[in-house]
Design a protein around this motif. Structure first.
Motif, PDB file in Angstrom:
ATOM      1  N   PRO A  57       0.786  -1.225   0.000  1.00 55.31           N
ATOM      2  CA  PRO A  57       0.000   0.000   0.000  1.00 55.31           C
ATOM      3  C   PRO A  57       0.821   1.279   0.000  1.00 55.31           C
ATOM      4  CG  PRO A  57       0.125  -0.853   2.222  1.00 55.31           C
ATOM      5  CD  PRO A  57       0.810  -1.864   1.333  1.00 55.31           C
ATOM      6  N   TRP A  58       2.145   1.155  -0.003  1.00 53.64           N
ATOM      7  CA  TRP A  58       2.982   2.341   0.026  1.00 53.64           C
ATOM      8  C   TRP A  58       2.933   3.084  -1.306  1.00 53.64           C
ATOM      9  CZ3 TRP A  58       5.346  -2.279   2.021  1.00 53.64           C
ATOM     10  CH2 TRP A  58       5.725  -3.197   1.028  1.00 53.64           C
ATOM     11  N   ARG A  59       2.918   4.397  -1.192  1.00 58.98           N
ATOM     12  CA  ARG A  59       3.022   5.285  -2.345  1.00 58.98           C
ATOM     13  C   ARG A  59       4.035   6.355  -1.969  1.00 58.98           C
ATOM     14  NH1 ARG A  59       0.713   1.359  -3.485  1.00 58.98           N
ATOM     15  NH2 ARG A  59      -1.455   1.114  -4.205  1.00 58.98           N
ATOM     16  N   PHE A  60       4.836   6.782  -2.923  1.00 62.81           N
ATOM     17  CA  PHE A  60       5.909   7.745  -2.648  1.00 62.81           C
ATOM     18  C   PHE A  60       5.704   9.017  -3.455  1.00 62.81           C
ATOM     19  CE2 PHE A  60       7.819   3.429  -2.657  1.00 62.81           C
ATOM     20  CZ  PHE A  60       8.102   3.306  -1.305  1.00 62.81           C
ATOM     21  N   LEU A  92       3.390   7.554   1.790  1.00 62.27           N
ATOM     22  CA  LEU A  92       1.941   7.581   1.952  1.00 62.27           C
ATOM     23  C   LEU A  92       1.408   6.157   1.958  1.00 62.27           C
ATOM     24  CD1 LEU A  92       1.318  10.273  -0.817  1.00 62.27           C
ATOM     25  CD2 LEU A  92       1.615  10.706   1.631  1.00 62.27           C
ATOM     26  N   GLY A  93       0.264   5.963   2.619  1.00 62.38           N
ATOM     27  CA  GLY A  93      -0.391   4.657   2.629  1.00 62.38           C
ATOM     28  C   GLY A  93      -1.721   4.725   1.903  1.00 62.38           C
ATOM     29  N   ASP A  94      -1.915   3.845   0.950  1.00 63.24           N
ATOM     30  CA  ASP A  94      -3.150   3.817   0.154  1.00 63.24           C
ATOM     31  C   ASP A  94      -4.162   2.885   0.825  1.00 63.24           C
ATOM     32  OD1 ASP A  94      -5.154   3.677  -1.720  1.00 63.24           O
ATOM     33  OD2 ASP A  94      -3.856   3.078  -3.387  1.00 63.24           O
ATOM     34  N   LEU A 133     -13.238  -3.124   5.714  1.00 66.56           N
ATOM     35  CA  LEU A 133     -12.587  -2.802   6.985  1.00 66.56           C
ATOM     36  C   LEU A 133     -13.055  -1.438   7.507  1.00 66.56           C
ATOM     37  CD1 LEU A 133      -8.858  -3.804   6.305  1.00 66.56           C
ATOM     38  CD2 LEU A 133     -10.471  -4.983   7.819  1.00 66.56           C
ATOM     39  N   PRO A 134     -13.205  -1.301   8.822  1.00 67.40           N
ATOM     40  CA  PRO A 134     -13.465   0.027   9.388  1.00 67.40           C
ATOM     41  C   PRO A 134     -12.300   0.954   9.040  1.00 67.40           C
ATOM     42  CG  PRO A 134     -13.829  -1.684  11.026  1.00 67.40           C
ATOM     43  CD  PRO A 134     -13.182  -2.357   9.856  1.00 67.40           C
ATOM     44  N   PRO A 135     -12.570   2.232   8.800  1.00 67.84           N
ATOM     45  CA  PRO A 135     -11.506   3.163   8.391  1.00 67.84           C
ATOM     46  C   PRO A 135     -10.297   3.171   9.317  1.00 67.84           C
ATOM     47  CG  PRO A 135     -13.655   4.191   8.142  1.00 67.84           C
ATOM     48  CD  PRO A 135     -13.896   2.877   8.833  1.00 67.84           C
ATOM     49  N   GLU A 136     -10.528   3.082  10.634  1.00 66.75           N
ATOM     50  CA  GLU A 136      -9.391   3.139  11.557  1.00 66.75           C
ATOM     51  C   GLU A 136      -8.508   1.902  11.442  1.00 66.75           C
ATOM     52  OE1 GLU A 136     -12.952   1.581  13.950  1.00 66.75           O
ATOM     53  OE2 GLU A 136     -12.570   3.101  12.422  1.00 66.75           O
ATOM     54  N   VAL A 137      -9.109   0.760  11.115  1.00 65.81           N
ATOM     55  CA  VAL A 137      -8.328  -0.470  10.928  1.00 65.81           C
ATOM     56  C   VAL A 137      -7.515  -0.387   9.635  1.00 65.81           C
ATOM     57  CG1 VAL A 137      -8.442  -2.970  10.598  1.00 65.81           C
ATOM     58  CG2 VAL A 137      -9.973  -1.851  12.246  1.00 65.81           C
ATOM     59  N   ALA A 138      -8.145   0.096   8.578  1.00 62.94           N
ATOM     60  CA  ALA A 138      -7.450   0.251   7.301  1.00 62.94           C
ATOM     61  C   ALA A 138      -6.259   1.198   7.440  1.00 62.94           C
ATOM     62  CB  ALA A 138      -8.412   0.763   6.242  1.00 62.94           C
ATOM     63  N   ARG A 139      -6.449   2.259   8.200  1.00 63.77           N
ATOM     64  CA  ARG A 139      -5.361   3.215   8.405  1.00 63.77           C
ATOM     65  C   ARG A 139      -4.228   2.596   9.215  1.00 63.77           C
ATOM     66  NH1 ARG A 139      -6.812   8.692   7.512  1.00 63.77           N
ATOM     67  NH2 ARG A 139      -5.367   9.415   9.127  1.00 63.77           N
ATOM     68  N   GLN A 140      -4.578   1.799  10.218  1.00 66.66           N
ATOM     69  CA  GLN A 140      -3.543   1.172  11.032  1.00 66.66           C
ATOM     70  C   GLN A 140      -2.699   0.215  10.206  1.00 66.66           C
ATOM     71  OE1 GLN A 140      -2.615   1.879  14.300  1.00 66.66           O
ATOM     72  NE2 GLN A 140      -0.910   0.670  13.552  1.00 66.66           N
ATOM     73  N   ILE A 141      -3.330  -0.499   9.283  1.00 60.79           N
ATOM     74  CA  ILE A 141      -2.594  -1.427   8.417  1.00 60.79           C
ATOM     75  C   ILE A 141      -1.581  -0.679   7.565  1.00 60.79           C
ATOM     76  CG2 ILE A 141      -2.819  -2.967   6.425  1.00 60.79           C
ATOM     77  CD1 ILE A 141      -5.470  -3.939   7.653  1.00 60.79           C
ATOM     78  N   VAL A 142      -2.000   0.445   6.958  1.00 67.54           N
ATOM     79  CA  VAL A 142      -1.054   1.152   6.088  1.00 67.54           C
ATOM     80  C   VAL A 142       0.008   1.875   6.904  1.00 67.54           C
ATOM     81  CG1 VAL A 142      -2.708   1.326   4.194  1.00 67.54           C
ATOM     82  CG2 VAL A 142      -2.521   3.222   5.827  1.00 67.54           C
ATOM     83  N   GLU A 183      -7.631  11.941  -0.487  1.00 65.81           N
ATOM     84  CA  GLU A 183      -7.980  11.483   0.856  1.00 65.81           C
ATOM     85  C   GLU A 183      -7.801   9.978   1.040  1.00 65.81           C
ATOM     86  OE1 GLU A 183     -12.822  11.083   0.165  1.00 65.81           O
ATOM     87  OE2 GLU A 183     -12.004  12.710   1.402  1.00 65.81           O
ATOM     88  N   LYS A 184      -7.615   9.251  -0.043  1.00 65.85           N
ATOM     89  CA  LYS A 184      -7.381   7.806   0.109  1.00 65.85           C
ATOM     90  C   LYS A 184      -5.943   7.500   0.536  1.00 65.85           C
ATOM     91  CE  LYS A 184      -6.029   6.380  -4.576  1.00 65.85           C
ATOM     92  NZ  LYS A 184      -6.315   5.415  -5.661  1.00 65.85           N
ATOM     93  N   TYR A 185      -5.088   8.531   0.527  1.00 70.87           N
ATOM     94  CA  TYR A 185      -3.702   8.353   0.942  1.00 70.87           C
ATOM     95  C   TYR A 185      -3.491   8.895   2.354  1.00 70.87           C
ATOM     96  CZ  TYR A 185      -2.919   7.581  -4.038  1.00 70.87           C
ATOM     97  OH  TYR A 185      -2.980   7.109  -5.325  1.00 70.87           O
ATOM     98  N   VAL A 186      -2.912   8.078   3.208  1.00 68.03           N
ATOM     99  CA  VAL A 186      -2.606   8.460   4.583  1.00 68.03           C
ATOM    100  C   VAL A 186      -1.140   8.866   4.666  1.00 68.03           C
ATOM    101  CG1 VAL A 186      -2.470   7.656   6.968  1.00 68.03           C
ATOM    102  CG2 VAL A 186      -4.314   6.837   5.474  1.00 68.03           C
ATOM    103  N   PRO A 187      -0.821  10.104   5.066  1.00 65.48           N
ATOM    104  CA  PRO A 187       0.584  10.477   5.240  1.00 65.48           C
ATOM    105  C   PRO A 187       1.201   9.686   6.403  1.00 65.48           C
ATOM    106  CG  PRO A 187      -0.833  12.427   5.109  1.00 65.48           C
ATOM    107  CD  PRO A 187      -1.728  11.239   5.304  1.00 65.48           C
ATOM    108  N   VAL A 188       2.280   8.979   6.130  1.00 65.35           N
ATOM    109  CA  VAL A 188       2.942   8.177   7.160  1.00 65.35           C
ATOM    110  C   VAL A 188       4.131   8.934   7.735  1.00 65.35           C
ATOM    111  CG1 VAL A 188       4.170   6.010   7.636  1.00 65.35           C
ATOM    112  CG2 VAL A 188       2.183   6.020   6.095  1.00 65.35           C
TER     113      VAL A 188
END
Length: 220
Positions: A57-60, A92-94, A133-142, A183-188
């Motif tokens: 799920p990584w994006r750069f 970023l996490g997708d 997946l619940p949004p918070e779980v999806a975010r934790q994975i990425v 918004e589908k990308y989470v800044p890591v």
């Protein structure tokens, strides 16, 4: 060809040296640039890191234009390495990475790593599970996978003679706005990369008995 014991020991030592020599460097030589070809190779090697269900799920977002680094500087609380380093890599996490599962598992079939019917089953199961997946779980994975890729990237950079520093101190909301991140990308994290202008400070680590326990946790 069977690897000789001497070759194995040498390669093992080289790997250990990379780990031991990595430092968080905050002062860079601004005259050093990393070519697009070498940056691409660094990223490709980093992507050999593991990820949940191999969804990668990584994006750069590689920021190497001077004017864009200047835009990033206040967002990163004016940390000078942002403009001095050759580039800043935004990891970023997708959270919609499951949408690439068909491509990922088809590649595995084409490479001979997986039968086609197995891949089809994996695709159906992966899409069904990750899309619900619940949004918070999806975010934790990425976030987890983003941490894995970030560490691997920094070690690859050190092996190639470059220095890095991971940066969690920046305004994520302003970063997303300034660089028009979906918004589908989470800044890591941000990772500055380049050649050290001044060596990173050596640091100490807690004794291993303070952090590692065998078979049971200590009573507090």
């Amino acid at each position: 060809m069977i690897m000789s014991q001497t070759t194995y020991v040498t390669e093992q030592q080289m790997f250990l040296d990379v780990i031991k020599e990595r430092r968080s460097v905050r002062t860079y030589d601004p005259t050093v640039q990393i070519s697009r070809e070498e940056m691409t190779e660094i990223l490709e090697l980093a992507t050999l890191a593991p990820s949940s269900s191999n969804l990668q799920p990584w994006r750069f977002l590689v920021i190497d234009k001077p004017e864009l680094k200047e835009r990033l500087l206040p967002i990163a609380f004016n940390q000078q390495q942002v403009v001095e380093a050759s580039a800043v890599i935004a990891v970023l996490g997708d959270v919609e990475s499951y949408k690439k599962s068909e491509k990922i598992y088809t590649q595995a079939v084409d490479a001979g790593f997986m039968p086609e019917d197995t891949a089809k089953s994996f695709i159906e199961r992966t899409v069904g599970m990750y899309s619900s997946l619940p949004p918070e779980v999806a975010r934790q994975i990425v976030y987890t996978d983003g941490g894995l890729i970030s560490m691997q990237l920094m070690l690859v950079a050190r092996a190639k003679g470059y220095d890095t520093v991971p940066m969690g101190g920046y305004d994520k909301a302003k970063f997303v706005e300034a660089f028009e991140v979906s918004e589908k990308y989470v800044p890591v994290m941000l990772i500055a990369i380049g050649k050290a202008g001044k060596p990173g400070h050596p640091t100490t680590r807690l004794p291993i008995e303070d952090v590692a326990f065998f078979n049971e946790m200590p009573s507090e």
